[in-house]
Design a protein around this motif. Structure first.
Motif, PDB file in Angstrom:
ATOM      1  N   GLY A 220      83.353 -15.344  51.100  1.00  0.00           N
ATOM      2  CA  GLY A 220      82.354 -16.449  52.291  1.00  0.00           C
ATOM      3  C   GLY A 220      81.739 -16.077  53.520  1.00  0.00           C
ATOM      4  N   LEU A 221      82.265 -15.057  54.374  1.00  0.00           N
ATOM      5  CA  LEU A 221      81.666 -13.557  54.767  1.00  0.00           C
ATOM      6  C   LEU A 221      79.929 -13.156  54.319  1.00  0.00           C
ATOM      7  N   LEU A 222      80.478 -12.992  52.986  1.00  0.00           N
ATOM      8  CA  LEU A 222      79.512 -12.384  52.942  1.00  0.00           C
ATOM      9  C   LEU A 222      78.340 -13.190  52.365  1.00  0.00           C
ATOM     10  N   TYR A 223      78.599 -14.668  52.210  1.00  0.00           N
ATOM     11  CA  TYR A 223      77.163 -16.050  51.987  1.00  0.00           C
ATOM     12  C   TYR A 223      76.695 -15.673  53.266  1.00  0.00           C
ATOM     13  N   LEU A 224      77.421 -15.496  54.133  1.00  0.00           N
ATOM     14  CA  LEU A 224      77.097 -15.764  55.470  1.00  0.00           C
ATOM     15  C   LEU A 224      75.895 -14.853  56.110  1.00  0.00           C
ATOM     16  N   HIS A 225      76.381 -13.671  56.285  1.00  0.00           N
ATOM     17  CA  HIS A 225      76.101 -12.390  56.013  1.00  0.00           C
ATOM     18  C   HIS A 225      74.882 -12.140  55.478  1.00  0.00           C
ATOM     19  N   ARG A 226      74.313 -12.680  54.301  1.00  0.00           N
ATOM     20  CA  ARG A 226      73.506 -12.099  53.284  1.00  0.00           C
ATOM     21  C   ARG A 226      72.748 -12.836  51.874  1.00  0.00           C
TER      22      ARG A 226
ATOM     23  N   ILE B  58      74.151 -15.168  59.573  1.00  0.00           N
ATOM     24  CA  ILE B  58      75.146 -16.103  60.644  1.00  0.00           C
ATOM     25  C   ILE B  58      75.968 -14.847  60.814  1.00  0.00           C
ATOM     26  N   VAL B  59      76.572 -14.668  61.983  1.00  0.00           N
ATOM     27  CA  VAL B  59      78.355 -14.516  62.620  1.00  0.00           C
ATOM     28  C   VAL B  59      78.662 -14.682  63.148  1.00  0.00           C
ATOM     29  N   HIS B  60      80.118 -15.099  62.352  1.00  0.00           N
ATOM     30  CA  HIS B  60      81.476 -16.484  62.951  1.00  0.00           C
ATOM     31  C   HIS B  60      81.790 -16.126  64.610  1.00  0.00           C
ATOM     32  N   ARG B  61      81.882 -15.068  64.385  1.00  0.00           N
ATOM     33  CA  ARG B  61      82.527 -14.582  65.550  1.00  0.00           C
ATOM     34  C   ARG B  61      83.705 -15.057  66.260  1.00  0.00           C
TER      35      ARG B  61
ATOM     36  N   LYS C 104      88.647 -21.164  52.929  1.00  0.00           N
ATOM     37  CA  LYS C 104      87.801 -22.031  53.317  1.00  0.00           C
ATOM     38  C   LYS C 104      87.406 -21.560  54.915  1.00  0.00           C
ATOM     39  N   ILE C 105      86.622 -20.716  55.182  1.00  0.00           N
ATOM     40  CA  ILE C 105      85.990 -20.630  56.791  1.00  0.00           C
ATOM     41  C   ILE C 105      85.725 -22.174  57.013  1.00  0.00           C
ATOM     42  N   SER C 106      86.619 -22.208  57.873  1.00  0.00           N
ATOM     43  CA  SER C 106      85.997 -23.263  59.179  1.00  0.00           C
ATOM     44  C   SER C 106      85.605 -22.419  60.462  1.00  0.00           C
ATOM     45  N   ASP C 107      85.037 -23.964  61.676  1.00  0.00           N
ATOM     46  CA  ASP C 107      85.146 -24.117  62.831  1.00  0.00           C
ATOM     47  C   ASP C 107      83.715 -22.965  63.098  1.00  0.00           C
ATOM     48  N   PHE C 108      82.531 -23.081  63.413  1.00  0.00           N
ATOM     49  CA  PHE C 108      81.294 -22.819  63.451  1.00  0.00           C
ATOM     50  C   PHE C 108      80.958 -22.990  64.807  1.00  0.00           C
ATOM     51  N   GLY C 109      81.545 -23.482  65.764  1.00  0.00           N
ATOM     52  CA  GLY C 109      81.370 -23.576  66.890  1.00  0.00           C
ATOM     53  C   GLY C 109      80.450 -21.756  67.752  1.00  0.00           C
ATOM     54  N   MET C 110      81.391 -21.413  67.574  1.00  0.00           N
ATOM     55  CA  MET C 110      80.482 -19.787  67.792  1.00  0.00           C
ATOM     56  C   MET C 110      79.545 -18.643  67.345  1.00  0.00           C
ATOM     57  N   ALA C 111      79.719 -19.108  65.872  1.00  0.00           N
ATOM     58  CA  ALA C 111      78.217 -18.341  64.817  1.00  0.00           C
ATOM     59  C   ALA C 111      77.097 -18.550  65.402  1.00  0.00           C
ATOM     60  N   ARG C 112      76.624 -17.794  65.182  1.00  0.00           N
ATOM     61  CA  ARG C 112      75.476 -17.064  65.590  1.00  0.00           C
ATOM     62  C   ARG C 112      74.390 -16.876  64.552  1.00  0.00           C
TER      63      ARG C 112
ATOM     64  N   PHE D  69      77.018  -7.929  69.086  1.00  0.00           N
ATOM     65  CA  PHE D  69      77.910  -8.522  68.418  1.00  0.00           C
ATOM     66  C   PHE D  69      77.073  -8.078  67.219  1.00  0.00           C
ATOM     67  N   SER D  70      77.728  -8.592  65.865  1.00  0.00           N
ATOM     68  CA  SER D  70      77.057  -8.383  64.210  1.00  0.00           C
ATOM     69  C   SER D  70      77.357  -8.753  63.523  1.00  0.00           C
ATOM     70  N   GLU D  71      76.995  -8.120  62.338  1.00  0.00           N
ATOM     71  CA  GLU D  71      78.061  -8.810  61.231  1.00  0.00           C
ATOM     72  C   GLU D  71      79.624  -7.376  61.993  1.00  0.00           C
ATOM     73  N   LYS D  72      78.861  -6.524  61.566  1.00  0.00           N
ATOM     74  CA  LYS D  72      80.488  -5.479  62.242  1.00  0.00           C
ATOM     75  C   LYS D  72      81.448  -5.893  63.346  1.00  0.00           C
ATOM     76  N   SER D  73      81.182  -6.802  63.911  1.00  0.00           N
ATOM     77  CA  SER D  73      82.123  -7.764  64.310  1.00  0.00           C
ATOM     78  C   SER D  73      83.256  -8.296  63.726  1.00  0.00           C
ATOM     79  N   ASP D  74      82.126  -8.770  62.803  1.00  0.00           N
ATOM     80  CA  ASP D  74      82.996 -10.193  61.392  1.00  0.00           C
ATOM     81  C   ASP D  74      83.740  -9.587  61.162  1.00  0.00           C
ATOM     82  N   VAL D  75      83.184  -8.250  60.141  1.00  0.00           N
ATOM     83  CA  VAL D  75      84.022  -7.370  59.978  1.00  0.00           C
ATOM     84  C   VAL D  75      85.701  -6.674  60.451  1.00  0.00           C
ATOM     85  N   PHE D  76      85.457  -6.212  61.651  1.00  0.00           N
ATOM     86  CA  PHE D  76      86.547  -5.928  62.298  1.00  0.00           C
ATOM     87  C   PHE D  76      87.703  -7.607  62.415  1.00  0.00           C
TER      88      PHE D  76
END
Length: 826
Positions: A618-624, A630-633, A649-657, A688-695
């Protein structure tokens, strides 16, 4: 004396029964065929991981016997046949290693009816069945001299290479059966064409039947349902002999197959343990437009059009009569001469050829490739009068077409490429009279400026009133005003608006008995619409940290996304002070419920590993892989929902950028997220970046392994947090102490320890040292075998509650405004 007489025949009968049961019921306890072992008709050999079986089989509805390989869980799914054209008529067949080192199949008369015909005659040869379905013949020095993967049947198996040597013309392809009951090679083959940009093809007696579109380094751009090399495992490369090849990674954790049906349909399917059957993921051709060159030269096929075929801009049907009858094979011809084909005179100089852009296109076959940026592709094509079209891909560079444009297909969206067709000036959109344009532009600008000034004044006035009203607690926004503001700010594409009354009725007036969860944002309720559809209603409370901005952000972001590991947004409601989001209902609710409740023993390691991989996909789809970056945050267990099959299933995209195409990181003065999951550079500096989601993903992995919340460790005497505790155990070479006792079995310790290793790599303090999510997926699938040593994680001995203050507070020691949502995962 008498007992001995009766015992002897009894023992003989017993030995016969046991021997017969062993041979027919259990197979031979080996994965290797040797010269000392004869494989009889009733025998089978299984690969070491029990993925594949070698033995004799009979197709349904026949009596013929064949030696073949099949998936152990699905005996009808035969992947390779030794003797398709010389079947056995009885059960007298045997297979073994001959004296000259070949695998041989013999009938009851000891006649060889099939042989591997290895080039050399090795000594001490053995044939081993691998978990990839490959039967490998090796000599005494373990050198491979023959393998079934070089002589495939109708199935494309893991580690197999379908190849094309453009120098010699040699191809390794898979071939369909003549019929479901007859494994004799049929009319269809599938493989790779390495001419120009690599593409996969299905051929019907050598004539193209289907084409994948070009490989762009991640996917075949014309295959619906393919995500990336890291998710689906496909990759394209060049062998030492110069052959181009496509292969697929072997993944122990799930079973999938690609095979060519008798009618030429290429299918990918995944094994479903619960249903004991294969689930089709994608197939090609999938519809009429998938069939190669359905609309003929210079034709465009779009399955949602009526008729499905049309001509590219600047072209018209070659035969109008045939076209109107639905026979599009003759295609289209150019109707207007290009500027390049005329004599340049004073009149024509300002009427140059241009390009018409088509979006979401499977680009034509027979492209030529060159390096270059998108603007270079256009200029290169424009300078060459023979260039009819161009396209650009960030991974492959420029693609140009100099001959007939064939097999052009339009997709619904989210896949394909932008495709630019050269057209004559008169066929392109014509500019109006310049004086009229200037006059209209000036008037339009004045009107637009007036409207903007009016609305700016109105919004400021309204905002001022709202602020005063909020301070005194007296105001209530009307339904029409709220909806107007939302619709003015957000373009909700085909997303239904639900009324408050409908949602109240569906949730029994938001009854507590229908409550699925609660947090700082408000409450989620289970509901059922009048048509019987089950939904989850997220009702934001007035005091929620997620205000109108986050609400609108989530609507904008998730309404444009579609992936099996992202929750699906069904609609929304904006009425008075109410802000509600309506999602698909997921039976197993959120991950934290089953992960942190020690009384729950449902999530075994296989389910947990599947959840880790699903979150990563799911994150790969968001990032690439999505059309937005999109960064979920706000990745955490309560934002991971589980369907009935425990798929995440990843949810809650209120803080996504959303990131721009060339943007790698961003900075915000409004840091929002959940304590324990935010990366250090984000929490402390707003970066923040994709690496923030990786953390955050790394924290999730360690929580899934340990069954403990990251925040639960702060009452521990060490005050290290989960990351610090995991780091301490890693350095003490004692990772086993981190593993949740509910999944701590010797069978999976090595795999769990590897996942802990990957988790620690994800939570390293420096963002540059953390792997990308695509690399993480390769590590999880063991495509990357050797892992680097992790460095010091963030927030171990430097991070405690005193650094952030209480929940939902503002950090005074940072220049950035920080909002922390509830500390405990909801």
């Amino acid at each position: 004396m008498n007992s001995t007489i009766f015992l002897k025949p009894f023992l003989q009968v017993l030995m016969i029964i046991v021997f017969s049961h062993f041979r027919n019921g259990f197979g031979l306890e080996t994965d290797t065929l040797t010269a000392m072992l004869v494989l009889n008709d009733s025998d089978t050999i299984n690969s070491s991981g029990k993925q594949f079986t070698l033995g004799f089989f009979t197709p349904d509805g026949t009596t013929r016997r064949y030696l073949g390989i099949w998936y152990r869980v699905s005996p009808s799914s035969v992947t390779w046949v030794a003797n398709p054209e010389r079947p056995l008529n009885d059960s007298s067949g045997t297979a073994t290693i001959s004296s000259d080192g070949d695998i041989v199949l013999m009938n009851g008369n000891r006649e060889i009816i099939w042989s591997s015909n290895a080039v050399t005659s090795p000594t001490n040869a053995t044939a081993q069945l691998l978990d990839s379905g490959n039967l490998v013949l090796t000599d005494g020095s373990n050198r491979t001299i023959w393998e079934t993967h070089r002589h495939p049947g109708n199935s494309f198996l893991p580690t197999m290479r379908l190849s094309h040597n453009t120098r010699t013309g040699e191809r390794v392809v898979i071939t369909s059966w003549r019929s479901p009951q007859d494994p004799v090679p049929g009319n269809f083959t599938a493989g790779l064409s390495g001419t120009g940009v690599a593409q996969a093809f299905v051929w019907d007696n050598g004539v193209p039947h289907w084409r994948s579109g070009p490989w762009n380094g991640r996917v075949f751009t014309g295959v619906s349902g393919m995500y990336s090399v890291y998710v689906d495992g496909f990759s394209v490369g060049t062998a030492e002999d110069g052959s181009d090849y496509v292969t697929r990674a072997f993944r122990q954790e799930f079973l999938s197959k690609n095979f060519l049906e008798t009618d030429g349909t290429l299918v990918e399917a995944a094994w479903n343990d619960e249903n004991d059957d294969w689930d089709v993921k994608w197939k090609a051709p999938n519809d009429d437009c998938d069939v190669y060159n359905k609309c003929g030269p210079f034709g465009l096929c779009y399955i949602n059009d009526t008729p499905i075929c049309s001509c590219l801009i600047g072209y018209e049907p070659k035969s109008r009569e045939e076209w109107d009858r639905g026979n599009w094979s003759s295609g289209c011809v150019r109707k207007t001469q290009l500027q390049c084909d005329r004599d340049n005179n004073a009149t024509d100089r300002n009427r140059e050829d241009g390009f018409s852009r088509l979006r979401f296109i499977k680009v034509p076959d027979l492209m030529q490739w060159s390096s270059g940026e998108e603007n270079e592709c256009k200029s290169q094509c424009l300078r060459n009068c023979s260039c009819l079209a161009y396209a650009h891909d960030s991974n492959t560079g420029c693609m140009s077409w100099y001959g007939t444009l064939i097999d052009v297909q339009k997709f619904e969206g989210n896949m394909g490429s932008d495709f630019y067709v050269r057209a004559a000036y008169s066929d392109l959109e014509k500019p109006k009279d310049h004086k009229v344009i200037v006059l209209v532009s000036v008037i339009a600008s004045l009107v637009a400026a007036s409207i903007c000034l009016f609305f700016s004044w109105w919004m400021c006035k309204r905002k001022g009133k709202a602020t005063i009203s909020s301070a005194h607690g007296k105001a209530e926004a009307s339904r029409s005003d709220s909806t107007e503001i939302l619709m003015g700010e957000v373009n909700i594409e085909e997303l239904p608006l639900y009324s408050f009354d409908v949602l109240a009725s569906s949730t029994n007036n938001f009854d507590m008995g229908n409550q699925l969860g609660m947090g700082g944002f408000g409450t989620v309720y289970q509901g059922k619409l009048a048509n019987g559809e089950e939904i989850a209603v997220k009702r934001l409370s007035a005091a929620s940290g997620q205000g109108l901005e986050e609400f609108m952000n989530e609507v904008v972001v998730i309404s444009k996304l579609q992936h099996r590991n992202l929750v699906r947004l069904i609609g929304c409601c904006v009425e008075k002070e109410e802000k509600m989001l309506i999602y698909e209902y997921l039976q197993n609710r959120s991950l934290d419920i089953f992960l942190f409740d020690k009384s729950q023993n449902i999530l075994d390691w296989r389910k947990r590993f599947n959840i880790i991989q699903g979150i990563g996909r799911g994150l790969l789809y968001l990032h690439r892989d999505s059309r937005l970056r999109i960064v979920h945050r706000d990745l955490k267990p309560s934002n991971i929902l589980l369907d009935e099959d425990w798929n995440p299933k990843i949810s809650d995209f209120g803080m996504a950028r959303i990131f721009g195409g060339n943007q790698d990181e961003a900075n915000t003065r409004r840091v929002m997220g959940t304590y324990g999951y935010m990366a250090p550079e984000y929490a402390m500096g707003g970066v923040f970046s994709e690496k923030s989601d990786v953390f955050s993903f790394g924290v999730l992995v360690l929580e899934i392994i340990s069954g403990k919340k990251n925040t639960s460790f702060y009452n521990d005497e060490f005050s290290l947090g989960l990351l610090g505790y995991a780091w301490k155990l890693w350095n003490e070479d004692n990772p086993g102490d981190l593993i949740d006792q509910r999944i701590s079995t010797p069978t999976f310790v090595a795999e769990i320890t590897r996942c802990m290793w990957i988790g620690l790599l994800c939570v390293q303090e420096s963002p540059q040292q953390r792997p990308t999510i695509s690399t993480v997926l390769s590590m999880l699938s063991s495509e990357i075998v050797d892992l680097p040593e992790p460095e010091h994680p963030g927030f171990t001995d430097r991070w405690s509650r005193s650094h952030v203050g209480p929940s939902s507070s503002t950090q005074s020691s940072s220049a950035n405004k920080i909002t922390i949502t509830v500390m405990e995962g909801r």
